[in-house]
Scaffold this motif. Structure first.
Motif, PDB file in Angstrom:
ATOM      1  N   ASP A  24       4.077 -32.117  31.813  1.00  0.00           N
ATOM      2  CA  ASP A  24       3.816 -33.372  32.249  1.00  0.00           C
ATOM      3  C   ASP A  24       2.407 -33.879  31.994  1.00  0.00           C
ATOM      4  OD1 ASP A  24       6.473 -33.647  32.520  1.00  0.00           O
ATOM      5  OD2 ASP A  24       6.489 -33.624  34.666  1.00  0.00           O
ATOM      6  N   TYR A  32       0.827 -45.471  32.055  1.00  0.00           N
ATOM      7  CA  TYR A  32       2.113 -45.145  31.961  1.00  0.00           C
ATOM      8  C   TYR A  32       3.101 -46.154  31.759  1.00  0.00           C
ATOM      9  CZ  TYR A  32       6.456 -43.636  34.006  1.00  0.00           C
ATOM     10  OH  TYR A  32       8.054 -43.199  34.215  1.00  0.00           O
ATOM     11  N   LYS A  33       2.843 -47.375  32.190  1.00  0.00           N
ATOM     12  CA  LYS A  33       4.033 -48.602  31.882  1.00  0.00           C
ATOM     13  C   LYS A  33       3.682 -48.645  30.523  1.00  0.00           C
ATOM     14  CE  LYS A  33       3.733 -50.585  36.298  1.00  0.00           C
ATOM     15  NZ  LYS A  33       3.538 -51.736  37.338  1.00  0.00           N
ATOM     16  N   ILE A  35       2.759 -46.780  27.822  1.00  0.00           N
ATOM     17  CA  ILE A  35       3.450 -45.801  27.036  1.00  0.00           C
ATOM     18  C   ILE A  35       5.131 -45.978  27.079  1.00  0.00           C
ATOM     19  CG2 ILE A  35       3.855 -43.297  26.831  1.00  0.00           C
ATOM     20  CD1 ILE A  35       0.567 -43.013  27.826  1.00  0.00           C
ATOM     21  N   THR A  36       5.502 -45.770  28.456  1.00  0.00           N
ATOM     22  CA  THR A  36       6.879 -46.020  28.735  1.00  0.00           C
ATOM     23  C   THR A  36       7.586 -47.238  27.818  1.00  0.00           C
ATOM     24  OG1 THR A  36       6.627 -45.116  30.745  1.00  0.00           O
ATOM     25  CG2 THR A  36       8.844 -46.232  30.075  1.00  0.00           C
ATOM     26  N   VAL A  37       6.919 -48.391  27.759  1.00  0.00           N
ATOM     27  CA  VAL A  37       7.412 -49.587  27.104  1.00  0.00           C
ATOM     28  C   VAL A  37       7.467 -49.310  25.660  1.00  0.00           C
ATOM     29  CG1 VAL A  37       6.906 -52.026  26.670  1.00  0.00           C
ATOM     30  CG2 VAL A  37       7.006 -51.217  29.124  1.00  0.00           C
ATOM     31  N   SER A  39       6.863 -46.633  23.767  1.00  0.00           N
ATOM     32  CA  SER A  39       7.550 -45.442  23.219  1.00  0.00           C
ATOM     33  C   SER A  39       9.069 -45.770  23.113  1.00  0.00           C
ATOM     34  CB  SER A  39       7.373 -44.140  23.789  1.00  0.00           C
ATOM     35  OG  SER A  39       7.827 -44.202  25.183  1.00  0.00           O
ATOM     36  N   THR A  40       9.651 -46.530  24.100  1.00  0.00           N
ATOM     37  CA  THR A  40      10.968 -46.630  24.284  1.00  0.00           C
ATOM     38  C   THR A  40      11.432 -47.757  23.112  1.00  0.00           C
ATOM     39  OG1 THR A  40      11.142 -46.436  26.537  1.00  0.00           O
ATOM     40  CG2 THR A  40      12.846 -47.671  25.622  1.00  0.00           C
ATOM     41  N   TYR A 103      10.447 -40.857  21.597  1.00  0.00           N
ATOM     42  CA  TYR A 103      11.213 -40.791  22.874  1.00  0.00           C
ATOM     43  C   TYR A 103      10.816 -39.780  23.847  1.00  0.00           C
ATOM     44  CZ  TYR A 103      14.141 -41.878  26.848  1.00  0.00           C
ATOM     45  OH  TYR A 103      14.691 -42.210  28.166  1.00  0.00           O
ATOM     46  N   GLY A 106       7.210 -39.403  24.925  1.00  0.00           N
ATOM     47  CA  GLY A 106       6.970 -40.536  25.614  1.00  0.00           C
ATOM     48  C   GLY A 106       7.381 -40.303  27.285  1.00  0.00           C
ATOM     49  N   THR A 107       8.241 -39.353  27.330  1.00  0.00           N
ATOM     50  CA  THR A 107       8.801 -38.889  28.571  1.00  0.00           C
ATOM     51  C   THR A 107       7.950 -37.983  29.353  1.00  0.00           C
ATOM     52  OG1 THR A 107      10.485 -37.240  27.657  1.00  0.00           O
ATOM     53  CG2 THR A 107      11.352 -39.383  28.191  1.00  0.00           C
ATOM     54  N   ARG A 110       3.721 -39.189  33.173  1.00  0.00           N
ATOM     55  CA  ARG A 110       3.950 -39.733  34.594  1.00  0.00           C
ATOM     56  C   ARG A 110       2.942 -40.325  35.255  1.00  0.00           C
ATOM     57  NH1 ARG A 110       3.229 -35.957  38.769  1.00  0.00           N
ATOM     58  NH2 ARG A 110       2.695 -34.038  38.014  1.00  0.00           N
TER      59      ARG A 110
END
Length: 128
Positions: A24, A32-33, A35-37, A39-40, A103, A106-107, A110
């Motif tokens: 991780d 983080y936000k 990357i999450t948005v 990558s999804t 995806y 992206g996971t 953290r």
């Protein structure tokens, strides 16, 4: 020095990352936000486009296939149906695989202060 001593030292230095095969990356919450948005979003769009291309590869009446054949005819190039189906299928499968990779990567991120995954926790489960 035994093999178990070397293994326990490796796990102690890298936090057990080699044992579970996952590392991780800790980043600030705003990153983080983001990357999450993204990558999804990229993963979902890639997978949907992949299925659109697979649809064009298998159906002779899909909109993408009709548009592509019309463009080739306008240019004056004739393309066999088998070749067009193969190209669409390869593009579709590649797009789906790309979405899965994006995806998955992206996971790996953290934010600071987020709890570690269950694999990291030293707590025993009380599931029975």
């Amino acid at each position: 020095m035994t093999d178990s001593d070397a293994t326990s030292r490796t796990e102690a230095t890298d936090g057990g990352a080699s044992r579970r095969g996952r590392r991780d990356i800790v980043v600030p919450m705003r990153l983080y936000k983001t990357i999450t948005v993204f990558s999804t979003l990229i993963a979902v769009v890639a997978v949907v486009l992949g299925f659109v291309f697979l649809d064009a590869a298998t159906l002779q009446v899909s909109a993408l296939r009709s548009l592509t054949t019309s463009l080739f005819r306008a240019v004056g190039v004739g393309v066999a149906d088998g070749i067009l189906s193969t190209v669409f299928a390869v593009i579709g499968l590649t797009s789906i695989a790309f979405g899965a990779v994006v995806y998955t990567l992206g996971t790996r991120f953290r934010a600071r202060g987020m709890g570690k995954s269950q694999e990291d926790s030293g707590e025993d489960s009380n599931n029975g």
